[in-house]
Design an enzyme around this catalytic site. Structure first.
Site, PDB file in Angstrom:
ATOM      1  N   GLU A 127     125.220  33.557 114.145  1.00 56.04           N
ATOM      2  CA  GLU A 127     124.191  33.588 113.092  1.00 56.04           C
ATOM      3  C   GLU A 127     124.457  34.757 112.149  1.00 56.04           C
ATOM      4  OE1 GLU A 127     120.594  34.242 115.343  1.00 56.04           O
ATOM      5  OE2 GLU A 127     121.204  32.754 116.836  1.00 56.04           O
ATOM      6  N   LYS A 129     123.625  38.092 110.329  1.00 53.98           N
ATOM      7  CA  LYS A 129     122.691  39.171 110.680  1.00 53.98           C
ATOM      8  C   LYS A 129     121.997  39.628 109.406  1.00 53.98           C
ATOM      9  CE  LYS A 129     122.386  43.461 113.322  1.00 53.98           C
ATOM     10  NZ  LYS A 129     121.487  44.127 112.404  1.00 53.98           N
ATOM     11  N   ASP A 131     119.803  41.578 106.872  1.00 57.01           N
ATOM     12  CA  ASP A 131     119.452  42.999 106.772  1.00 57.01           C
ATOM     13  C   ASP A 131     118.034  43.136 106.233  1.00 57.01           C
ATOM     14  OD1 ASP A 131     119.720  45.654 106.948  1.00 57.01           O
ATOM     15  OD2 ASP A 131     121.130  45.887 105.280  1.00 57.01           O
ATOM     16  N   TYR A 236     114.788  34.021 114.582  1.00 54.70           N
ATOM     17  CA  TYR A 236     116.007  34.104 115.393  1.00 54.70           C
ATOM     18  C   TYR A 236     115.752  33.970 116.888  1.00 54.70           C
ATOM     19  CZ  TYR A 236     114.905  39.166 115.447  1.00 54.70           C
ATOM     20  OH  TYR A 236     114.288  40.369 115.564  1.00 54.70           O
ATOM     21  N   LYS A 321     129.419  43.830 113.121  1.00 52.18           N
ATOM     22  CA  LYS A 321     129.018  44.377 111.822  1.00 52.18           C
ATOM     23  C   LYS A 321     130.145  44.284 110.787  1.00 52.18           C
ATOM     24  CE  LYS A 321     125.114  46.675 111.985  1.00 52.18           C
ATOM     25  NZ  LYS A 321     124.760  47.888 112.160  1.00 52.18           N
ATOM     26  N   CYS A 413     115.207  71.819  81.804  1.00 56.60           N
ATOM     27  CA  CYS A 413     115.624  70.479  81.402  1.00 56.60           C
ATOM     28  C   CYS A 413     116.850  70.595  80.495  1.00 56.60           C
ATOM     29  CB  CYS A 413     114.491  69.775  80.664  1.00 56.60           C
ATOM     30  SG  CYS A 413     115.032  68.249  79.859  1.00 56.60           S
ATOM     31  N   CYS A 416     115.556  69.444  76.721  1.00 53.51           N
ATOM     32  CA  CYS A 416     114.557  70.163  75.907  1.00 53.51           C
ATOM     33  C   CYS A 416     114.303  71.585  76.406  1.00 53.51           C
ATOM     34  CB  CYS A 416     113.250  69.380  75.877  1.00 53.51           C
ATOM     35  SG  CYS A 416     112.379  69.428  77.460  1.00 53.51           S
ATOM     36  N   CYS A 431     111.208  67.095  84.392  1.00 56.80           N
ATOM     37  CA  CYS A 431     111.103  67.938  83.216  1.00 56.80           C
ATOM     38  C   CYS A 431     109.637  67.955  82.816  1.00 56.80           C
ATOM     39  CB  CYS A 431     111.958  67.339  82.100  1.00 56.80           C
ATOM     40  SG  CYS A 431     111.411  67.793  80.454  1.00 56.80           S
ATOM     41  N   CYS A 437     110.124  66.490  74.991  1.00 55.55           N
ATOM     42  CA  CYS A 437     111.501  66.267  75.444  1.00 55.55           C
ATOM     43  C   CYS A 437     112.061  65.026  74.765  1.00 55.55           C
ATOM     44  CB  CYS A 437     111.545  66.109  76.960  1.00 55.55           C
ATOM     45  SG  CYS A 437     113.203  65.764  77.569  1.00 55.55           S
TER      46      CYS A 437
HETATM   47  S1  IVH Z   1     118.591  38.779 117.727  1.00 55.71           S
HETATM   48  C1  IVH Z   1     117.111  41.148 121.575  1.00 55.71           C
HETATM   49  N1  IVH Z   1     119.478  37.629 115.538  1.00 55.71           N
HETATM   50  O1  IVH Z   1     119.114  42.953 113.815  1.00 55.71           O
HETATM   51  C2  IVH Z   1     117.824  40.922 120.303  1.00 55.71           C
HETATM   52  N2  IVH Z   1     118.671  39.835 115.373  1.00 55.71           N
HETATM   53  O2  IVH Z   1     120.342  45.316 115.012  1.00 55.71           O
HETATM   54  C3  IVH Z   1     117.012  40.268 119.272  1.00 55.71           C
HETATM   55  N3  IVH Z   1     118.674  40.740 113.106  1.00 55.71           N
HETATM   56  O3  IVH Z   1     116.299  43.936 115.668  1.00 55.71           O
HETATM   57  C4  IVH Z   1     117.672  40.248 117.967  1.00 55.71           C
HETATM   58  N4  IVH Z   1     119.486  38.949 112.102  1.00 55.71           N
HETATM   59  O4  IVH Z   1     115.958  42.884 113.332  1.00 55.71           O
HETATM   60  C5  IVH Z   1     118.956  38.729 116.074  1.00 55.71           C
HETATM   61  N5  IVH Z   1     120.241  36.444 113.690  1.00 55.71           N
HETATM   62  C6  IVH Z   1     119.719  37.553 114.215  1.00 55.71           C
HETATM   63  C7  IVH Z   1     119.405  38.680 113.430  1.00 55.71           C
HETATM   64  C8  IVH Z   1     118.892  39.814 114.045  1.00 55.71           C
HETATM   65  C9  IVH Z   1     119.042  40.179 111.929  1.00 55.71           C
HETATM   66  C10 IVH Z   1     118.155  42.113 113.235  1.00 55.71           C
HETATM   67  C11 IVH Z   1     116.931  42.224 114.097  1.00 55.71           C
HETATM   68  C12 IVH Z   1     117.343  43.131 115.237  1.00 55.71           C
HETATM   69  C13 IVH Z   1     118.454  43.918 114.599  1.00 55.71           C
HETATM   70  C14 IVH Z   1     119.373  44.518 115.628  1.00 55.71           C
END
Ligand code: IVH
Length: 688
Positions: A127, A129, A131, A236, A321, A413, A416, A431, A437
């Site tokens: 999946e 990840k 952010d 998730y 990552k 500044c 000015c 400033c 200014c």
């Molecule tokens: S599973 C017990 N799946 O990443 C583990 N987490 O660095 C449950 N996150 O706390 C997390 N996408 O906030 C999972 N497809 C995904 C995710 C995901 C983003 C975040 C989540 C987690 C953090 C961990």
């Protein structure tokens, strides 16, 4: 807090050195946790944070006797201090183990196989990840009854009302038993940029990335503000048993009405997983939301259960990552930019360099503290990163053979020479010059004519700069006297380079159109610190007329007055906003600016959504073709008159307003026999 001994590998450390470093690391990590979880304003990148956490973990592994009970390794967040009700999680909300190299993925699979005694029977789910920030949603008898943040992993904050505003979170599902869904709340990149633009216009500090903007939006006390931010949610995990595998769980969630990330993929082998990683990484910069890696999970829940957890992360999952998009270049100079509200922002001028597909020649250095903390000096080689693929940042200095002296932040500044102030609890230096200014005055003019303020088409940023240079526009009132002064000028605009009869006339026409403005836009246009469009509208709705508002603001300068109490009683007006308004109204330069300007204007009362003078109430209007004003402005005026504006022509449409070069909407209107108006006819109808 630079620790030289960090150059030693954990294996080389003596126990005493390790103890000292663990102490320093605990402090450092706690500091960054606080910034990340409580302030939504991290100072270091996720990658830098991960490196610190990894170092901490490695030292603890080497000297287990030194590991503290409350070590970072066993925790997932920071303690809570926010104003929200606390929520105890049924099961802790844990984190994920991170991997950075293919070898880490290989090890993850090997470990699963060893512990299970065979390769995972149902393979893996891969999946993206996301952010964003994790949230837990609790459903009872098919209704969403509670939503909470992760918090410290054990206790989160109650954000139910705010989560209910997220369109992709179903409020009702067809499932009778209790169900807890966890997932990621995030803000698409485009929405993040728009919010930052609005904050910039309101003179407010910008969010560093979409994650912080999402966190800031979810932790709003006023869910109306959250509702205005197009947050989204991808699930998730389901804490209650829905299906035997992660893959089937996603199918169930889809059926229940959740939006499941369409990029998730079932994989069987190491090659499959790495292919997924590469494939997602390649799309990363074009994706509409930020991701910082991919997550691999053992698919079968029975196998997940037998693999279990280690400290703060499950053994059955790995976050692979992405490397941040970084590049090295030369720092040519540091300049100080002065913004509309006086904020001084140091900017790095760089030897142009490509980072993640875009050429970067400037990067923000945020503030004076940051330059000092990172010891960044002119002439250094620096590491640049496009954080969240949006704002380029200087990650760190890589030094230089002969370094220049540390950068000294000016005490006055640079434009000015007024003195610089710093508000309590604010990192920003400002400033104090206000309209004195030049930089602030110029930026305020640019804001004054901008789209959501007076919307003077033809008077863009460049024209403001050049009119300023030529001493033609130095204050808002000058805009409205420009045409009459031009008529008597020795060197009229029409004769100047870059201008002609037509372009000059267009400019004068759009200025003349801008003489009439609604009170909310007028207040917003003044560019008062912290007064964005929403607050300006609230003020306009409450005070109704310009004289009433302005008089009240001046009276509110006395904080014992009824006017001050009245101001404070308004929704959305706290101490900070109230102080900013009265500071503005009590400043003689501002008073003189406003009082010279307003006789040139017709400031109209805001037509409220209900009641008031709404001659077009309930009418459905479509605009097509080019009009003499911007489409957005035409739409807003129509809405102000009570009309509903849609983009497509249907049998329900009441009027189609056709400008020049109208296209298919006009043909549609003819076919459906909808009343077609020219712009002039429309203006008449709208009572202009
Ligand atoms: S599973 C017990 N799946 O990443 C583990 N987490 O660095 C449950 N996150 O706390 C997390 N996408 O906030 C999972 N497809 C995904 C995710 C995901 C983003 C975040 C989540 C987690 C953090 C961990």
């Amino acid at each position: 807090m630079t620790t030289l001994y960090r150059l030693l590998s954990p294996k080389q450390l003596t126990e005493q050195e390790a103890a000292l470093e663990l102490q320093a690391l605990a402090k450092e990590l706690a500091h960054h946790d606080h910034l990340y979880y409580q302030e939504d304003a991290p100072e270091i990148t996720d990658a830098e944070y991960d490196a610190l956490a990894l170092r901490n973990k490695q030292i603890e592994e080497r000297f287990p006797q030194l590991a503290q009970k409350d070590s970072r390794t066993n925790r997932v967040g920071a303690p809570l201090r926010g104003p929200f009700k606390k929520v105890q999680h049924t099961h802790p909300m844990l984190s994920l183990d991170n991997g950075f190299h293919d070898k880490d993925v290989e090890d993850f699979i090997a470990r699963c196989q060893k512990l299970l005694g065979a390769p995972p029977a149902m393979g893996f789910m891969a999946e993206p990840k996301i952010d964003g920030l994790s949230a837990s949603l609790v459903y009872e008898k098919g209704h969403l009854v509670q939503a909470s943040t992760r918090g410290d992993g054990y206790t989160g904050e109650d954000i139910t009302e705010n989560v209910k505003t997220i369109k992709t979170v179903p409020l009702k599902i067809d499932h009778q038993g209790a169900l807890e869904i966890r997932g990621e709340i995030f803000l698409p990149k485009a929405a993040f940029e728009k919010i930052n633009e609005e904050r910039h216009r309101a003179g407010e500090p910008q969010f560093a990335n979409p994650r912080n903007a999402a966190a800031g939006s979810v932790r709003q006390l006023d869910s109306k503000i959250t509702a205005a931010r197009p947050l989204q949610f991808f699930p998730y995990s389901a804490e209650s048993e829905l299906a035997p595998t992660q893959e089937k769980m996603f199918q169930m969630l889809k059926k229940l009405g959740f939006t499941v990330n369409p990029l998730i993929k079932h994989c069987n082998t190491l090659e499959d997983l790495l292919k997924f990683y590469t494939h997602i990484n390649e799309q990363r910069s074009e994706m509409p939301y930020d991701i910082d890696g991919v997550v691999y999970k053992v698919n079968s829940f029975a196998e997940q259960k037998s693999l279990g957890f280690l400290a703060r992360a499950p053994r059955w999952a790995l976050a692979h990552k992405f490397a941040a998009e970084q590049a090295e270049t030369h720092l040519k100079d540091i300049i100080i930019q002065v913004g509309r509200t006086g904020v001084l922002t140091p900017v790095a001028l760089l030897e142009p360099i490509t980072v993640g597909g875009a050429v970067v020649s400037r990067a923000t250095l945020h503030n004076a503290d940051e330059i000092m903390r990172k010891d960044i000096r002119v002439g250094d080689r620096v590491l640049i990163q496009r954080a969240g693929d949006v704002i380029p940042q200087v990650v760190k200095s890589l030094g230089a053979p002969h370094r220049s002296l540390p950068f000294i932040f000016p005490t006055k500044c640079p434009i000015c020479h007024s003195h610089i102030t710093q508000e309590k609890d604010e990192v920003a230096l400002r400033c104090s010059g206000g309209l004195i200014c030049e930089a602030q005055a110029r930026e305020r003019l640019k804001h004054f004519v901008s789209k959501h303020a007076f919307n003077i088409v033809g008077l863009g940023k460049r024209s403001i700069d050049s009119f300023w240079q030529d001493n033609l526009i130095r204050s808002p009132v000058d805009i409205f006297t420009l045409e009459s002064r031009n008529e008597h000028s020795q060197n009229p605009l029409q004769k100047q380079e870059g201008w002609g009869d037509l372009s000059a006339q267009n400019l004068f026409d759009s200025i003349s159109f801008a003489h009439t403005i609604s009170l909310d836009r007028f207040i917003f246009a003044l560019g008062i610190l912290h007064i964005g469009e929403v607050t300006a509208r609230e003020l306009a709705e409450h005070y109704e007329s310009f004289p009433n508002w302005w008089h009240s603001m001046k009276r509110a300068t006395d904080i014992e007055s009824d006017a001050y109490a009245e101001l404070k009683s308004l929704e959305g007006i706290g101490d900070v906003v109230a102080t900013s308004l009265i500071n503005f109204a009590s400043e003689p330069n501002n008073q003189s600016m406003v009082e010279h300007l307003t006789p040139h204007l017709t400031i109209t009362a805001l037509r409220k959504k209900s009641g008031g003078n709404q001659p077009l109430k309930g009418k459905i209007v479509v605009f097509t073709g080019t009009l003499s004003i911007s489409r957005e402005e035409a739409k807003q005026k129509a809405r102000d008159l009570g009309a509903k504006v849609t983009n497509a022509v249907s049998a329900n449409t009441d009027y189609v307003v056709a400008g020049t070069q109208a296209g298919s909407k006009l043909t549609d209107a003819e076919k459906l026999k909808i009343r077609i108006l020219t712009e002039e006819e429309w203006n008449k109808l709208a009572g202009k």
